[in-house]
Motif scaffolding. Structure first.
Motif, PDB file in Angstrom:
ATOM      1  N   TRP A 229       2.610  14.099  -7.849  1.00  0.00           N
ATOM      2  CA  TRP A 229       4.001  13.618  -7.888  1.00  0.00           C
ATOM      3  C   TRP A 229       4.776  14.244  -9.033  1.00  0.00           C
ATOM      4  O   TRP A 229       5.994  14.421  -8.956  1.00  0.00           O
ATOM      5  CB  TRP A 229       4.045  12.088  -7.973  1.00  0.00           C
TER       6      TRP A 229
ATOM      7  N   ALA B 167      -7.897   0.634   1.436  1.00  0.00           N
ATOM      8  CA  ALA B 167      -6.469   0.968   1.359  1.00  0.00           C
ATOM      9  C   ALA B 167      -5.959   0.963  -0.083  1.00  0.00           C
ATOM     10  O   ALA B 167      -5.051   1.717  -0.424  1.00  0.00           O
ATOM     11  CB  ALA B 167      -5.659  -0.011   2.210  1.00  0.00           C
ATOM     12  N   HIS B 168      -6.532   0.110  -0.928  1.00  0.00           N
ATOM     13  CA  HIS B 168      -6.082   0.023  -2.316  1.00  0.00           C
ATOM     14  C   HIS B 168      -6.936   0.870  -3.261  1.00  0.00           C
ATOM     15  O   HIS B 168      -6.858   0.712  -4.479  1.00  0.00           O
ATOM     16  CB  HIS B 168      -6.047  -1.429  -2.779  1.00  0.00           C
TER      17      HIS B 168
ATOM     18  N   ARG C  94     -10.785   2.711  -8.417  1.00  0.00           N
ATOM     19  CA  ARG C  94      -9.511   3.342  -8.715  1.00  0.00           C
ATOM     20  C   ARG C  94      -9.232   3.229 -10.211  1.00  0.00           C
ATOM     21  O   ARG C  94      -9.775   2.360 -10.882  1.00  0.00           O
ATOM     22  CB  ARG C  94      -8.368   2.659  -7.960  1.00  0.00           C
TER      23      ARG C  94
ATOM     24  N   ASP D 281       0.605   5.510  -0.538  1.00  0.00           N
ATOM     25  CA  ASP D 281      -0.215   6.698  -0.784  1.00  0.00           C
ATOM     26  C   ASP D 281       0.203   7.798   0.170  1.00  0.00           C
ATOM     27  O   ASP D 281       1.212   7.689   0.867  1.00  0.00           O
ATOM     28  CB  ASP D 281      -1.706   6.366  -0.630  1.00  0.00           C
TER      29      ASP D 281
ATOM     30  N   VAL E 111       0.867  -1.189   0.000  1.00  0.00           N
ATOM     31  CA  VAL E 111       0.000   0.000   0.000  1.00  0.00           C
ATOM     32  C   VAL E 111       0.893   1.226   0.000  1.00  0.00           C
ATOM     33  O   VAL E 111       1.761   1.365   0.868  1.00  0.00           O
ATOM     34  CB  VAL E 111      -0.940   0.020   1.231  1.00  0.00           C
TER      35      VAL E 111
ATOM     36  N   PHE F 116       2.792   2.899 -11.570  1.00  0.00           N
ATOM     37  CA  PHE F 116       1.518   2.776 -10.861  1.00  0.00           C
ATOM     38  C   PHE F 116       1.063   4.074 -10.183  1.00  0.00           C
ATOM     39  O   PHE F 116      -0.093   4.172  -9.773  1.00  0.00           O
ATOM     40  CB  PHE F 116       1.627   1.648  -9.843  1.00  0.00           C
ATOM     41  N   TRP F 117       1.958   5.066 -10.057  1.00  0.00           N
ATOM     42  CA  TRP F 117       1.477   6.319  -9.455  1.00  0.00           C
ATOM     43  C   TRP F 117       0.447   7.008 -10.350  1.00  0.00           C
ATOM     44  O   TRP F 117      -0.313   7.848  -9.894  1.00  0.00           O
ATOM     45  CB  TRP F 117       2.632   7.247  -9.080  1.00  0.00           C
TER      46      TRP F 117
HETATM   47  N1  LIG Z   1      -5.574   8.845  -4.616  1.00  0.00           N
HETATM   48  C1  LIG Z   1      -4.337   8.391  -4.601  1.00  0.00           C
HETATM   49  N2  LIG Z   1      -3.968   7.542  -5.572  1.00  0.00           N
HETATM   50  C2  LIG Z   1      -2.729   7.058  -5.592  1.00  0.00           C
HETATM   51  C3  LIG Z   1      -1.773   7.434  -4.617  1.00  0.00           C
HETATM   52  C4  LIG Z   1      -2.209   8.324  -3.605  1.00  0.00           C
HETATM   53  O1  LIG Z   1      -1.447   8.720  -2.696  1.00  0.00           O
HETATM   54  N3  LIG Z   1      -3.493   8.775  -3.620  1.00  0.00           N
HETATM   55  N4  LIG Z   1      -0.510   6.910  -4.681  1.00  0.00           N
HETATM   56  C5  LIG Z   1      -0.056   6.413  -5.982  1.00  0.00           C
HETATM   57  C6  LIG Z   1       1.149   5.656  -5.870  1.00  0.00           C
HETATM   58  S1  LIG Z   1       2.590   6.534  -5.644  1.00  0.00           S
HETATM   59  C7  LIG Z   1       1.172   4.292  -6.033  1.00  0.00           C
HETATM   60  S2  LIG Z   1       2.616   3.440  -6.108  1.00  0.00           S
HETATM   61  C8  LIG Z   1      -0.085   3.517  -6.122  1.00  0.00           C
HETATM   62  C9  LIG Z   1      -0.138   2.494  -5.022  1.00  0.00           C
HETATM   63  O2  LIG Z   1      -1.310   1.751  -5.090  1.00  0.00           O
HETATM   64  P1  LIG Z   1      -1.517   0.629  -4.000  1.00  0.00           P
HETATM   65  O3  LIG Z   1      -1.439   1.278  -2.641  1.00  0.00           O
HETATM   66  O4  LIG Z   1      -2.835   0.026  -4.282  1.00  0.00           O
HETATM   67  O5  LIG Z   1      -0.380  -0.346  -4.206  1.00  0.00           O
HETATM   68  O6  LIG Z   1      -1.229   4.339  -6.022  1.00  0.00           O
HETATM   69  C10 LIG Z   1      -1.116   5.572  -6.668  1.00  0.00           C
HETATM   70  N5  LIG Z   1      -2.400   6.196  -6.598  1.00  0.00           N
END
Ligand SMILES: Nc1nc2c(c(=O)[nH]1)N[C@H]1C(S)=C(S)[C@@H](COP(=O)(O)O)O[C@H]1N2
Ligand SMILES: [Mo]
Length: 218
Positions: free
Chosen positions: A198, A163-164, A169, A50, A48, A177-178
């Motif tokens: 980011w 959490a995911h 999503r 975020d 996870v 994946f970001w």
């Molecule tokens: N809304 C939201 N989406 C997000 C993020 C976040 O902080 N907020 N983090 C990103 C990042 S950096 C990654 S690596 C992935 C991680 O997804 P996961 O936690 O399901 O592995 O979500 C992406 N999507």
């Protein structure tokens, strides 16, 4: 329906889908030894990652808005979103922090099913995804419209956990994946690239794992 060659609506959509076709990651045709992008290692669990806020989004008040450069602005409730055609896909995840996870089984709505309804106008070139935790991320419209880009609600047969990114999503497997925004609430169609969270903080504007586009070169 007017189907003359210069019907802008028809050709716009057809051209967008044709351009997006090249982003199909095609894992079946990729040799196994080429499956892991450079600098990545394989994990079996699903980390996870975020900003630390996991918004609680009851389905009764959840909405998905599509705004900006579209002919039809949308504000869908959960039932309306669920009425779109459902698809199952198996994809690999590549995180910029160097972990990759193979064979994730997703269920949800292909992005293009939604775009078919919203109908981006000619000037739309990029999307900015806005999430319920305040997160944003940007990508070209043709990448968001890729055949295996999805608005995912299920993973390995179960509803996405909070959490995911549950209840829904983004899932764009050919980019780091970001770009796959969790808790997606608003899709903004824009006419030029605009950095998300980011991307403003040093990550690459595009983020292709196969070209190791992790950070922006300044
Ligand atoms: N809304 C939201 N989406 C997000 C993020 C976040 O902080 N907020 N983090 C990103 C990042 S950096 C990654 S690596 C992935 C991680 O997804 P996961 O936690 O399901 O592995 O979500 C992406 N999507
Ligand atoms: Mo990440």
């Amino acid at each position: 329906m007017d189907d003359t060659p210069d019907d802008s609506k028809l050709t716009r959509t057809k051209r967008l889908w044709a351009e997006a076709g090249k982003f199909l990651t095609g894992r079946q045709s990729r040799p196994e030894e080429d499956r892991l992008p450079p600098g990545q290692h394989l994990v079996r669990d699903w980390p996870v990652l975020d900003l630390g806020i996991h918004p609680d989004l009851p389905l009764s008040t959840w909405r998905l808005d599509v705004v900006g450069l579209v002919e039809n602005r949308l504000s869908l409730n959960w039932e309306q979103f669920q009425a779109l055609p459902q698809t199952e896909l198996r994809t690999d995840i590549h995180c910029v922090t160097t972990w990759s996870r193979y064979d994730n089984d997703w269920k949800g709505v292909r992005v293009r099913e939604l775009l078919d309804v919203a109908h981006p106008v000619e000037q739309a070139t990029h999307v900015l995804l806005h999430s319920y935790d305040g997160y944003t991320t940007n990508l070209p419209l043709t990448d968001f419209a890729a055949p295996d880009a999805m608005l995912a609600t299920h993973w390995q047969g179960q509803p996405l956990t909070q959490a995911h990114g549950g209840p829904m999503r983004a899932m764009v497997p050919h980019l780091y994946f970001w770009k796959s925004a969790k808790w997606l609430g608003r899709i903004e169609l824009i006419g030029a690239d605009r950095a998300g969270f980011w991307e403003r903080n040093g990550y690459h504007m595009y983020g292709d794992p196969w070209r190791e586009q992790r950070y922006s070169e300044d």
